[in-house]
Design an enzyme around this catalytic site. Structure first.
Site, PDB file in Angstrom:
ATOM      1  N   HIS A   1      37.752  41.985  49.320  1.00 25.34           N
ATOM      2  CA  HIS A   1      38.142  42.788  48.348  1.00 25.34           C
ATOM      3  C   HIS A   1      38.070  44.459  48.795  1.00 25.34           C
ATOM      4  O   HIS A   1      37.113  44.655  49.727  1.00 25.34           O
ATOM      5  CB  HIS A   1      37.369  42.763  47.096  1.00 25.34           C
TER       6      HIS A   1
ATOM      7  N   GLU B   1      36.729  47.045  47.514  1.00 28.97           N
ATOM      8  CA  GLU B   1      35.333  47.526  47.353  1.00 28.97           C
ATOM      9  C   GLU B   1      34.211  47.239  48.347  1.00 28.97           C
ATOM     10  O   GLU B   1      33.691  47.821  49.030  1.00 28.97           O
ATOM     11  CB  GLU B   1      34.775  47.145  45.915  1.00 28.97           C
TER      12      GLU B   1
ATOM     13  N   CYS C   1      35.093  42.851  40.585  1.00 30.45           N
ATOM     14  CA  CYS C   1      34.639  41.701  40.321  1.00 30.45           C
ATOM     15  C   CYS C   1      33.026  41.477  40.450  1.00 30.45           C
ATOM     16  O   CYS C   1      32.461  42.498  40.908  1.00 30.45           O
ATOM     17  CB  CYS C   1      35.074  40.533  40.950  1.00 30.45           C
TER      18      CYS C   1
ATOM     19  N   CYS D   1      31.801  41.865  44.242  1.00 30.41           N
ATOM     20  CA  CYS D   1      31.784  43.367  44.518  1.00 30.41           C
ATOM     21  C   CYS D   1      30.737  44.062  43.789  1.00 30.41           C
ATOM     22  O   CYS D   1      30.148  45.148  44.410  1.00 30.41           O
ATOM     23  CB  CYS D   1      33.205  43.894  44.365  1.00 30.41           C
TER      24      CYS D   1
END
Length: 160
Positions: free
Chosen positions: A75, A77, A101, A104
Site C-alpha cells: 500500500h 502508506e 487500512c 498500514c
C-alpha cells in the site's frame, strides 16, 4: 501585491500524494501518500504497487479469483514509510488519498507518525478500516479528512 489564490500546505501535500498515485499501475485503485515533517519538508512519498523486483507483468492485478493482487501489493502508506530511507518519521504528518487500512495503521503507529490527513474514506464501514480507526485513535494518532478549497489543481507542462 502577492497572489492570493495560492494553495494551502494541506492542498499542496495532498496534491503530491495524488500525483504519486498516478505512478500506480493498479487498474482499479490508485493511491498515493506523502509524509511531511513539522517544517513542511517532504520526507517521503509512495504509491500502491508491487515490491521492487516483482514484475508488474508477472503478478496478478485481479481483485477476484484464486490469485489476486492483495497478496502482493504494498500500500501507498507502507511504501512511503519504507521509502523514507531510515529517516525519523516521529511527529510527521501523512497525507494519503484513502483512509489507511489496519495493516498500514500498524506501520503508521510504529513509525511515530502523529497525524493522518486523508481525502476519501470509501471503505469506512469495513472491518479493516474500523480496526484502523480504533488503533490510530488509541495510539493518539490524529486523523482528519481534507476538504480542499477547489475540486482540482491543474498541472500544465507547457509554459508560456
Amino acid at each position: 501585491m502577492k497572489r492570493t489564490d495560492y494553495i494551502s500546505w494541506d492542498e499542496y501535500f495532498m496534491g503530491v500524494a495524488l500525483l504519486a498515485a498516478k505512478r500506480s499501475k493498479d487498474p482499479s485503485t490508485q493511491v498515493g501518500a506523502c509524509i511531511v515533517d513539522d517544517n513542511n519538508v517532504i520526507l517521503s512519498t509512495g504509491y500502491n504497487g508491487f515490491p521492487v523486483g516483482c514484475s508488474d507483468d508477472e503478478f496478478s492485478w485481479s481483485r477476484i479469483g484464486e490469485d489476486t493482487k492483495y497478496a502482493y501489493v504494498v500500500h501507498a502508506e507502507l511504501n512511503a514509510i519504507l521509502n523514507s530511507g531510515g529517516k525519523s518519521l516521529r511527529g510527521a504528518r501523512l497525507y494519503v488519498v484513502l483512509f489507511p487500512c489496519n495493516e498500514c495503521a500498524k506501520a503508521i503507529i510504529q513509525s511515530g507518525i502523529k497525524e493522518v490527513i486523508y481525502l476519501d474514506d470509501k471503505y469506512s464501514h469495513e472491518k479493516a478500516t474500523l480496526a484502523s480507526k480504533r488503533m490510530l485513535a488509541t495510539a493518539g494518532v490524529k486523523t482528519r479528512r481534507l476538504i480542499p478549497r477547489d475540486d482540482s489543481i491543474v498541472l500544465n507542462f507547457e509554459r508560456e
